[in-house]
Design a protein around this motif. Sequence first.
Motif, PDB file in Angstrom:
ATOM      1  N   LEU A 193     -25.433  22.889  43.907  1.00 40.40           N
ATOM      2  CA  LEU A 193     -26.441  21.906  43.708  1.00 40.40           C
ATOM      3  C   LEU A 193     -26.577  21.086  45.145  1.00 40.40           C
ATOM      4  O   LEU A 193     -27.815  20.672  45.642  1.00 40.40           O
ATOM      5  CB  LEU A 193     -26.046  20.887  42.634  1.00 40.40           C
ATOM      6  CG  LEU A 193     -26.949  19.749  42.321  1.00 40.40           C
ATOM      7  CD1 LEU A 193     -28.152  20.174  42.055  1.00 40.40           C
ATOM      8  CD2 LEU A 193     -26.492  18.833  41.320  1.00 40.40           C
ATOM      9  N   ILE A 194     -25.569  20.934  45.743  1.00 41.50           N
ATOM     10  CA  ILE A 194     -25.629  19.934  46.885  1.00 41.50           C
ATOM     11  C   ILE A 194     -26.079  21.038  48.146  1.00 41.50           C
ATOM     12  O   ILE A 194     -26.915  20.502  48.740  1.00 41.50           O
ATOM     13  CB  ILE A 194     -24.144  19.701  47.327  1.00 41.50           C
ATOM     14  CG1 ILE A 194     -23.778  18.765  46.202  1.00 41.50           C
ATOM     15  CG2 ILE A 194     -24.145  18.669  48.633  1.00 41.50           C
ATOM     16  CD1 ILE A 194     -24.542  17.546  45.935  1.00 41.50           C
ATOM     17  N   GLY A 248     -28.105  23.301  47.895  1.00 42.74           N
ATOM     18  CA  GLY A 248     -29.492  23.335  47.491  1.00 42.74           C
ATOM     19  C   GLY A 248     -30.490  22.319  47.674  1.00 42.74           C
ATOM     20  O   GLY A 248     -31.474  22.517  47.631  1.00 42.74           O
ATOM     21  N   THR A 249     -29.885  21.240  47.944  1.00 36.64           N
ATOM     22  CA  THR A 249     -30.732  19.810  47.921  1.00 36.64           C
ATOM     23  C   THR A 249     -30.575  19.519  49.406  1.00 36.64           C
ATOM     24  O   THR A 249     -29.549  19.229  49.961  1.00 36.64           O
ATOM     25  CB  THR A 249     -30.180  19.003  47.280  1.00 36.64           C
ATOM     26  OG1 THR A 249     -29.883  19.447  45.738  1.00 36.64           O
ATOM     27  CG2 THR A 249     -30.980  17.674  47.316  1.00 36.64           C
ATOM     28  N   PRO A 250     -31.766  19.133  49.968  1.00 39.21           N
ATOM     29  CA  PRO A 250     -32.013  18.777  51.256  1.00 39.21           C
ATOM     30  C   PRO A 250     -31.084  17.133  51.487  1.00 39.21           C
ATOM     31  O   PRO A 250     -31.130  16.470  50.426  1.00 39.21           O
ATOM     32  CB  PRO A 250     -33.171  18.268  51.847  1.00 39.21           C
ATOM     33  CG  PRO A 250     -34.124  19.334  50.690  1.00 39.21           C
ATOM     34  CD  PRO A 250     -33.162  19.383  49.473  1.00 39.21           C
ATOM     35  N   ILE A 292     -33.063  14.039  50.578  1.00 35.70           N
ATOM     36  CA  ILE A 292     -33.185  13.780  49.397  1.00 35.70           C
ATOM     37  C   ILE A 292     -32.015  13.037  48.820  1.00 35.70           C
ATOM     38  O   ILE A 292     -32.002  12.214  48.034  1.00 35.70           O
ATOM     39  CB  ILE A 292     -33.650  15.082  48.709  1.00 35.70           C
ATOM     40  CG1 ILE A 292     -34.913  15.887  49.176  1.00 35.70           C
ATOM     41  CG2 ILE A 292     -33.952  14.768  47.035  1.00 35.70           C
ATOM     42  CD1 ILE A 292     -36.180  14.790  49.277  1.00 35.70           C
ATOM     43  N   ILE A 293     -30.717  13.609  49.276  1.00 36.08           N
ATOM     44  CA  ILE A 293     -29.742  12.967  48.796  1.00 36.08           C
ATOM     45  C   ILE A 293     -29.407  11.510  49.194  1.00 36.08           C
ATOM     46  O   ILE A 293     -29.393  10.596  48.432  1.00 36.08           O
ATOM     47  CB  ILE A 293     -28.218  13.777  49.024  1.00 36.08           C
ATOM     48  CG1 ILE A 293     -28.597  15.174  48.579  1.00 36.08           C
ATOM     49  CG2 ILE A 293     -27.206  13.192  48.654  1.00 36.08           C
ATOM     50  CD1 ILE A 293     -27.385  16.059  49.248  1.00 36.08           C
ATOM     51  N   MET A 335     -32.083   9.410  46.852  1.00 38.80           N
ATOM     52  CA  MET A 335     -31.514   9.393  45.492  1.00 38.80           C
ATOM     53  C   MET A 335     -30.755   8.375  45.418  1.00 38.80           C
ATOM     54  O   MET A 335     -30.461   7.442  44.498  1.00 38.80           O
ATOM     55  CB  MET A 335     -31.046  10.617  45.045  1.00 38.80           C
ATOM     56  CG  MET A 335     -32.112  11.646  44.760  1.00 38.80           C
ATOM     57  SD  MET A 335     -31.428  13.337  44.388  1.00 38.80           S
ATOM     58  CE  MET A 335     -30.584  12.777  42.593  1.00 38.80           C
ATOM     59  N   SER A 368     -23.683   9.730  51.077  1.00 38.71           N
ATOM     60  CA  SER A 368     -24.619  10.949  51.107  1.00 38.71           C
ATOM     61  C   SER A 368     -24.016  11.800  52.127  1.00 38.71           C
ATOM     62  O   SER A 368     -23.902  13.216  51.776  1.00 38.71           O
ATOM     63  CB  SER A 368     -26.135  10.473  51.598  1.00 38.71           C
ATOM     64  OG  SER A 368     -26.851   9.435  50.872  1.00 38.71           O
ATOM     65  N   TYR A 415     -22.483  15.522  50.900  1.00 41.13           N
ATOM     66  CA  TYR A 415     -23.258  16.880  51.823  1.00 41.13           C
ATOM     67  C   TYR A 415     -21.885  17.621  52.410  1.00 41.13           C
ATOM     68  O   TYR A 415     -22.034  18.805  52.193  1.00 41.13           O
ATOM     69  CB  TYR A 415     -24.056  16.416  53.036  1.00 41.13           C
ATOM     70  CG  TYR A 415     -24.771  17.415  53.802  1.00 41.13           C
ATOM     71  CD1 TYR A 415     -25.670  18.271  53.169  1.00 41.13           C
ATOM     72  CD2 TYR A 415     -24.088  17.650  55.043  1.00 41.13           C
ATOM     73  CE1 TYR A 415     -26.189  19.107  54.095  1.00 41.13           C
ATOM     74  CE2 TYR A 415     -24.570  18.415  55.677  1.00 41.13           C
ATOM     75  CZ  TYR A 415     -25.546  19.482  55.416  1.00 41.13           C
ATOM     76  OH  TYR A 415     -26.281  20.219  56.281  1.00 41.13           O
TER      77      TYR A 415
END
Length: 228
Positions: free
Chosen positions: A59-60, A62-64, A67-68, A71, A92, A96
């Motif tokens: 999940l992490i 695959g997420t830029p 964006i983290i 959020m 963040s 990451y």
Amino acid sequence: MNIPLNFAHIQFLLEGTLWTINLSLMAFIGGGLMGFLIALGRIAPVRPLRLLVSLWVQLIQGTPLLIIMFMIYFGLPQLGFSISPLLAAGVSLTIYASAYLGEIWRGCIQSVPRAQWEAAECLALSRTQRMFKVILPQAIKLATPPTVGFSVQIIKNTSLASVVGFVELARAGQLINNSIFEPFIIYLIVAAVYFCLCFPVSLLSRRLERGAPEKKAKLLQPATPRIT
């Protein structure tokens, strides 16, 4: 009329550089602690735990990172949590870094020859004793080069903290440029500072990588683990 670059601007850039270093250390230390737990969870004998940790990593990764940050900085206040730009950027980057460091260290732990695990098991050591007294000391040698190399990515990714209003090196350069309108000179200086921060770390990583094959060759030699 453009305002010339002066000492106050340079001082402001240096302050931003210090915050970049502090944010990098925060992310590396926090991400390292979480990454260690993730690495252990990825090789845990409990299958549901392995699946849960694996899902977190996927999940992490695959997420830029941008964006983290959005959020955490804009999302948490909607849930009633007040968060500062520094804390949002630090959390963040920690999240990451934890996913990537956890995978790096998981791979290094599993790279330790199976014979070492079996030899430690023959000594009737518990799983915890095998991990901390036999496996991890060997895995650390393999993990050092990629870990140092990944720290360069952490330093460069701190520039994304500017999107949440945190004044680090990139944001400091942006603010100065907004006042004197000299983008080429300002961002050239910012790029040079990032280079000075990252290049020595890159050199250290490459030097450690050249020594890694010798360390791995020593690990592949049959040996009985020593317990102290």
